[in-house]
Design a protein around this motif. Sequence first.
Motif, PDB file in Angstrom:
ATOM      1  N   UNK A  43     102.097 -55.534 143.392  1.00  0.00           N
ATOM      2  CA  UNK A  43     103.195 -56.382 142.893  1.00  0.00           C
ATOM      3  C   UNK A  43     104.084 -56.798 144.052  1.00  0.00           C
ATOM      4  N   UNK A  44     104.544 -58.076 144.083  1.00  0.00           N
ATOM      5  CA  UNK A  44     105.388 -58.559 145.149  1.00  0.00           C
ATOM      6  C   UNK A  44     106.792 -57.992 145.028  1.00  0.00           C
ATOM      7  N   UNK A  45     107.624 -58.308 145.994  1.00  0.00           N
ATOM      8  CA  UNK A  45     109.005 -57.856 145.938  1.00  0.00           C
ATOM      9  C   UNK A  45     109.702 -58.500 144.759  1.00  0.00           C
ATOM     10  N   UNK A  46     110.809 -57.886 144.320  1.00  0.00           N
ATOM     11  CA  UNK A  46     111.503 -58.359 143.125  1.00  0.00           C
ATOM     12  C   UNK A  46     111.903 -59.821 143.246  1.00  0.00           C
ATOM     13  N   UNK A  47     112.311 -60.254 144.478  1.00  0.00           N
ATOM     14  CA  UNK A  47     112.798 -61.622 144.649  1.00  0.00           C
ATOM     15  C   UNK A  47     111.717 -62.663 144.377  1.00  0.00           C
ATOM     16  N   UNK A  48     110.431 -62.278 144.451  1.00  0.00           N
ATOM     17  CA  UNK A  48     109.360 -63.237 144.207  1.00  0.00           C
ATOM     18  C   UNK A  48     108.886 -63.199 142.761  1.00  0.00           C
ATOM     19  N   UNK A  49     109.563 -62.440 141.929  1.00  0.00           N
ATOM     20  CA  UNK A  49     109.198 -62.338 140.521  1.00  0.00           C
ATOM     21  C   UNK A  49     110.128 -63.218 139.686  1.00  0.00           C
ATOM     22  N   UNK A  50     109.547 -64.051 138.830  1.00  0.00           N
ATOM     23  CA  UNK A  50     110.366 -64.898 137.961  1.00  0.00           C
ATOM     24  C   UNK A  50     110.694 -64.201 136.645  1.00  0.00           C
ATOM     25  N   UNK A  51     109.929 -63.165 136.316  1.00  0.00           N
ATOM     26  CA  UNK A  51     110.204 -62.344 135.139  1.00  0.00           C
ATOM     27  C   UNK A  51     109.551 -60.986 135.365  1.00  0.00           C
ATOM     28  N   UNK A  86     105.215 -51.828 132.671  1.00  0.00           N
ATOM     29  CA  UNK A  86     105.874 -52.388 133.850  1.00  0.00           C
ATOM     30  C   UNK A  86     104.989 -53.515 134.378  1.00  0.00           C
ATOM     31  N   UNK A  87     105.566 -54.713 134.471  1.00  0.00           N
ATOM     32  CA  UNK A  87     104.771 -55.874 134.861  1.00  0.00           C
ATOM     33  C   UNK A  87     105.693 -56.954 135.400  1.00  0.00           C
ATOM     34  N   UNK A  88     105.241 -57.664 136.445  1.00  0.00           N
ATOM     35  CA  UNK A  88     106.001 -58.783 136.980  1.00  0.00           C
ATOM     36  C   UNK A  88     105.181 -60.059 136.950  1.00  0.00           C
ATOM     37  N   UNK A  89     105.833 -61.162 136.597  1.00  0.00           N
ATOM     38  CA  UNK A  89     105.211 -62.487 136.670  1.00  0.00           C
ATOM     39  C   UNK A  89     105.646 -63.099 137.996  1.00  0.00           C
ATOM     40  N   UNK A  90     104.682 -63.359 138.875  1.00  0.00           N
ATOM     41  CA  UNK A  90     105.007 -63.806 140.227  1.00  0.00           C
ATOM     42  C   UNK A  90     105.275 -65.304 140.287  1.00  0.00           C
ATOM     43  N   UNK A  91     106.146 -65.683 141.208  1.00  0.00           N
ATOM     44  CA  UNK A  91     106.539 -67.073 141.382  1.00  0.00           C
ATOM     45  C   UNK A  91     105.343 -67.955 141.728  1.00  0.00           C
ATOM     46  N   UNK A  92     105.217 -69.079 141.012  1.00  0.00           N
ATOM     47  CA  UNK A  92     104.171 -70.047 141.293  1.00  0.00           C
ATOM     48  C   UNK A  92     102.779 -69.632 140.882  1.00  0.00           C
ATOM     49  N   UNK A  93     102.671 -68.581 140.072  1.00  0.00           N
ATOM     50  CA  UNK A  93     101.356 -68.071 139.679  1.00  0.00           C
ATOM     51  C   UNK A  93     101.105 -68.331 138.189  1.00  0.00           C
ATOM     52  N   UNK A 108     114.590 -55.358 131.510  1.00  0.00           N
ATOM     53  CA  UNK A 108     113.949 -56.679 131.485  1.00  0.00           C
ATOM     54  C   UNK A 108     114.735 -57.615 132.400  1.00  0.00           C
ATOM     55  N   UNK A 109     114.014 -58.364 133.238  1.00  0.00           N
ATOM     56  CA  UNK A 109     114.649 -59.280 134.185  1.00  0.00           C
ATOM     57  C   UNK A 109     114.055 -60.678 134.055  1.00  0.00           C
ATOM     58  N   UNK A 110     114.915 -61.698 134.137  1.00  0.00           N
ATOM     59  CA  UNK A 110     114.493 -63.073 134.381  1.00  0.00           C
ATOM     60  C   UNK A 110     114.989 -63.404 135.785  1.00  0.00           C
ATOM     61  N   UNK A 111     114.051 -63.566 136.717  1.00  0.00           N
ATOM     62  CA  UNK A 111     114.425 -63.672 138.122  1.00  0.00           C
ATOM     63  C   UNK A 111     115.091 -62.378 138.551  1.00  0.00           C
ATOM     64  N   UNK A 112     116.229 -62.498 139.224  1.00  0.00           N
ATOM     65  CA  UNK A 112     116.973 -61.314 139.659  1.00  0.00           C
ATOM     66  C   UNK A 112     118.007 -60.875 138.629  1.00  0.00           C
ATOM     67  N   UNK A 113     118.071 -61.585 137.504  1.00  0.00           N
ATOM     68  CA  UNK A 113     119.094 -61.304 136.494  1.00  0.00           C
ATOM     69  C   UNK A 113     118.557 -60.356 135.431  1.00  0.00           C
TER      70      UNK A 113
END
Length: 249
Positions: free
Chosen positions: A1-9, A31-38, A68-73
Amino acid sequence: MNTTSSLVASVVDVRKIYGTHGSVAALDGVSLGIRSGEFTAIMGPSGSGKSTLMHVMAGLDGATSGRVFLGDTEITGMNDAELTVLRRRAVGFIFQAFNLVPTLDVRGNIMLPFDLDGRSVSRDEEQWITHLIQTLGLAQRLAHRPYELSGGQQQRVAIARALATRPKLIFADEPTGNLDSKTGREVLSLLSTASSQYGQSIAMVTHDPIAASHADRVVFLADGKVVADRPRTSAAEISNLMLSMETAA
């Protein structure tokens, strides 16, 4: 998984429990992240928790526990008004039920996200919307209201509306489920283009191995848990994995 900043959700150790007596864990420590641009496909047998995961990640449903996060929020404790504004600015939705406004014509439904946000359409956005309308075969239907359209046509309008503002993240729940195979392929191509050329992130819930094979990444759920996370995979391999999961269940 990429760093948090590269996750959109992302979700961290999320549980979602339904019922109090004989309760069911729709999500069990995910636990799962949706990566930016993917372009990510989320698959699993019926009842595996894939739609619940999408709803929790999008802030449409609350988690019983976890973050739960949307981006860094972090949206875990947000109220409905705060969530509505955040989703309107950052997220597009393609639902099985279409959720079109019956009193608006096709063009009005497509332009609705701009109207709700109180902003005008740029020349570049207008060109993109025209491209969507042409690609989805809606040019002759712009003055029609939803009741005058077939189910497949309504789905195309919902897809155009979700893509129109080029949101950073699009959640798609079985986006090709009501479409013929040719239109389905065109929709999957559009989603791929939105991801590869415009950097949009797509999280698509689907039961269709062919649809999932268009994604950059395929996440498999079973019994509320992530059981596999694969890079781009062929439809045949996805079918085999799904069959083995359903046999095991």
